[in-house]
Design an enzyme around this catalytic site. Sequence first.
Site, PDB file in Angstrom:
ATOM      1  N   HIS A 209       0.711  -1.163   0.102  1.00  0.00           N
ATOM      2  CA  HIS A 209      -0.076   0.253  -0.059  1.00  0.00           C
ATOM      3  C   HIS A 209       0.826   1.210  -0.135  1.00  0.00           C
ATOM      4  O   HIS A 209       0.498   2.256  -0.555  1.00  0.00           O
ATOM      5  CB  HIS A 209      -1.072   0.103   1.070  1.00  0.00           C
ATOM      6  CG  HIS A 209      -1.772   1.158   1.403  1.00  0.00           C
ATOM      7  ND1 HIS A 209      -3.140   1.331   0.678  1.00  0.00           N
ATOM      8  CD2 HIS A 209      -1.612   2.279   2.060  1.00  0.00           C
ATOM      9  CE1 HIS A 209      -3.470   2.679   0.903  1.00  0.00           C
ATOM     10  NE2 HIS A 209      -2.734   3.024   1.850  1.00  0.00           N
TER      11      HIS A 209
ATOM     12  N   HIS B   7      -9.935   2.718  -0.080  1.00  0.00           N
ATOM     13  CA  HIS B   7      -9.986   2.172   1.397  1.00  0.00           C
ATOM     14  C   HIS B   7     -10.866   0.966   1.384  1.00  0.00           C
ATOM     15  O   HIS B   7     -11.765   0.643   2.184  1.00  0.00           O
ATOM     16  CB  HIS B   7     -10.773   3.377   2.220  1.00  0.00           C
ATOM     17  CG  HIS B   7     -10.204   3.486   3.557  1.00  0.00           C
ATOM     18  ND1 HIS B   7     -10.667   3.569   4.754  1.00  0.00           N
ATOM     19  CD2 HIS B   7      -8.743   3.576   3.618  1.00  0.00           C
ATOM     20  CE1 HIS B   7      -9.673   3.774   5.735  1.00  0.00           C
ATOM     21  NE2 HIS B   7      -8.435   3.819   5.219  1.00  0.00           N
ATOM     22  N   ASN B   8     -10.608   0.033   0.417  1.00  0.00           N
ATOM     23  CA  ASN B   8     -11.386  -1.155   0.394  1.00  0.00           C
ATOM     24  C   ASN B   8     -11.306  -2.079   1.399  1.00  0.00           C
ATOM     25  O   ASN B   8     -12.514  -2.491   1.645  1.00  0.00           O
ATOM     26  CB  ASN B   8     -10.719  -1.812  -1.052  1.00  0.00           C
ATOM     27  CG  ASN B   8     -10.917  -0.954  -2.301  1.00  0.00           C
ATOM     28  OD1 ASN B   8     -11.563   0.084  -2.384  1.00  0.00           O
ATOM     29  ND2 ASN B   8      -9.830  -1.133  -3.140  1.00  0.00           N
TER      30      ASN B   8
ATOM     31  N   SER C 264      -4.227   6.792  13.642  1.00  0.00           N
ATOM     32  CA  SER C 264      -5.313   7.485  14.291  1.00  0.00           C
ATOM     33  C   SER C 264      -5.622   8.766  13.292  1.00  0.00           C
ATOM     34  O   SER C 264      -4.638   9.322  12.652  1.00  0.00           O
ATOM     35  CB  SER C 264      -5.031   7.999  15.629  1.00  0.00           C
ATOM     36  OG  SER C 264      -4.991   7.122  16.484  1.00  0.00           O
ATOM     37  N   GLN C 265      -6.914   9.126  12.973  1.00  0.00           N
ATOM     38  CA  GLN C 265      -7.288  10.008  12.205  1.00  0.00           C
ATOM     39  C   GLN C 265      -7.174  11.456  12.668  1.00  0.00           C
ATOM     40  O   GLN C 265      -6.747  11.756  13.852  1.00  0.00           O
ATOM     41  CB  GLN C 265      -8.873   9.597  11.714  1.00  0.00           C
ATOM     42  CG  GLN C 265      -8.845   8.307  11.302  1.00  0.00           C
ATOM     43  CD  GLN C 265      -8.222   8.290   9.833  1.00  0.00           C
ATOM     44  OE1 GLN C 265      -8.780   8.886   8.636  1.00  0.00           O
ATOM     45  NE2 GLN C 265      -7.071   7.443   9.609  1.00  0.00           N
TER      46      GLN C 265
END
EC number: 6.3.5.3
Length: 754
Positions: free
Chosen positions: A54, A105-106, A325-326
């Site tokens: 990725h 974001h599969n 973490s977003q």
Amino acid sequence: MLDTVEHAATTPDQPQPYGELGLKDDEYRRIRQILGRRPTDTELAMYSVMWSEHCSYKSSKVHLRYFGETTSDEMRAAMLAGIGENAGVVDIGDGWAVTFKVESHNHPSYVEPYQGAATGVGGIVRDIMAMGARPVAVMDQLRFGAADAPDTRRVLDGVVRGIGGYGNSLGLPNIGGETVFDPCYAGNPLVNALCVGVLRQEDLHLAFASGAGNKIILFGARTGLDGIGGVSVLASDTFDAEGSRKKLPSVQVGDPFMEKVLIECCLELYAGGLVIGIQDLGGAGLSCATSELASAGDGGMTIQLDSVPLRAKEMTPAEVLCSESQERMCAVVSPKNVDAFLAVCRKWEVLATVIGEVTDGDRLQITWHGETVVDVPPRTVAHEGPVYQRPVARPDTQDALNADRSAKLSRPVTGDELRATLLALLGSPHLCSRAFITEQYDRYVRGNTVLAEHADGGMLRIDESTGRGIAVSTDASGRYTLLDPYAGAQLALAEAYRNVAVTGATPVAVTNCLNFGSPEDPGVMWQFTQAVRGLADGCADLGIPVTGGNVSFYNQTGSAAILPTPVVGVLGVIDDVRRRIPTGLGAEPGETLMLLGDTRDEFDGSVWAQVTADHLGGLPPVVDLAREKLLAAVLSSASRDGLVSAAHDLSEGGLAQAIVESALAGETGCRIVLPEGADPFVLLFSESAGRVLVAVPRTEESRFRGMCEARGLPAVRIGVVDQGSDAVEVQGLFAVSLAELRATSEAVLPRYFG
């Protein structure tokens, strides 16, 4: 015991679980060679996520270079930032620039559909923020298993709520997209999110760290255990046949309200000139942000990792570095501006902490409570990972697949049979109304959406004073790409290009998200390489550049890969949104309906073959990119001169589907008169590319026809809009009321998912 660099140097034989972290034997040996010792536990974690498929593009990088090789200087002229940056940026005139990108974001969206989809939106929005832009809209490309499959309800419900919940909370309109159902996506849905941002050209920001002594500031949400090894590990692995994960990393958890505040905070920081370089924290977290910033700059970097604000106790250095973490950003700030930077963050109640600084060395050094746990050359982490030339082989089954033509299928002949075919296609999950999904998204928030509902491409106003705007469309066809990956990618490009053109905008740039099975399968790599070359050659033929994109491999369940699905996004520019071309008929009384382009007997891979016979075989429609350019030029001129009152591209379901959608959008009937000698089935349902349905004001018909003739574009009169009618009539064959068409179309998805 903390595994420090000093400890690693004195314990060369200590066993390390590199295989469990996804590293191959030779990759681990290379890390030891780079460092001249074994890596610390923290370094090992850092390399493992950054060298994942990725993050590193290790199986695709060698092929993606072809995009650069086929991009001319003329195509690059309008690009302000391209492949390699967080997102591509394009000059659209008058000092304005647009940045856009699509990402996948599969895998997280199968494991936890709501959070997987929500954080997919959040991640792509931060990529746009990191370029110095204000995000202004999102789109989505969704692929699910069969509509009647038990697990599709769980996945679709969570994904749609996640996209809507996050995007709506951010105040970003969702201006379009596509939802496709196919059994191949059961257990491996595709969730590709696109974001568009707008900025003044002088506000462009890039991801680099330069200037010894400049500070590294982490700002946004606290760092927790969510997402450790998340997208970077999930996106580099497959699901087993039962649909469970081989690995169990956690999916990230999003907070859209934190992100909304972060957007405004970033824009004020940019406006104040307080940012030298900036990077969002997405896949691989701080491992990615620090190594990419350092490797793109002119020095090294030191990070005090224990300064990072945490929301979980007793996190290890590796966990802090790799957390996904977003809602976090990392900025490079001059020492003289640190106080002002922190003051802006306090104003917006955004937590901000100085965690390090740029050095005049060439190493990325990270300490934990005073002890060094990472000491690496940053480029080896971020940009010099392994590059594989995977085996490529055309599948043995390809010849048989291409020989299995749809011509053997029984075709409708009578008026009743043609009517039944129309309703069967319209009443299938493949062509039915998507209102059940799209009504969960806010399409008009912020007040700048010009086209969204019923439109081929979404359109936004950018400049209120001039009316300048942009149009965006995304498209893909896994079925066509399976039949011929080169042509399939070009067909996706052609449709997205055409969808922008039918709005009246001029296509200017491309982004993509390439969704494929395992790169360790030579057949998948053949599909991938052919699709890349098809897309790159197609962009060269159209004269528009690829500004960036994303590759998503390992989209398969067990040994069964998804249909190869290259998603293509096209950006267009329009001088004044007031001259946009809508989809709906009936804007002018007595409009003439005309079909632009050539119709051929092309049904291989079509929705008709899928719905009526569950058939997939043969060869996809012919691609003629010169014709697509001609169509775009004609539509742009027609828009400028007011010669066309509505337009709709022809794709799935052919002319019949386009007529129905335009009639329903305009809530008006029409009468179709097929040209003499035409095969009704072929003309109504063929999926030949390079065609557009247009409605022309009665007073402009001869002028429009003359323009088409002068440019060599086939244009055939096929009927009239009848505002006094409440039906779509194909003269001499059948008629269907608008009420029946609408009821048939709108009942499908609620029946499965309501």
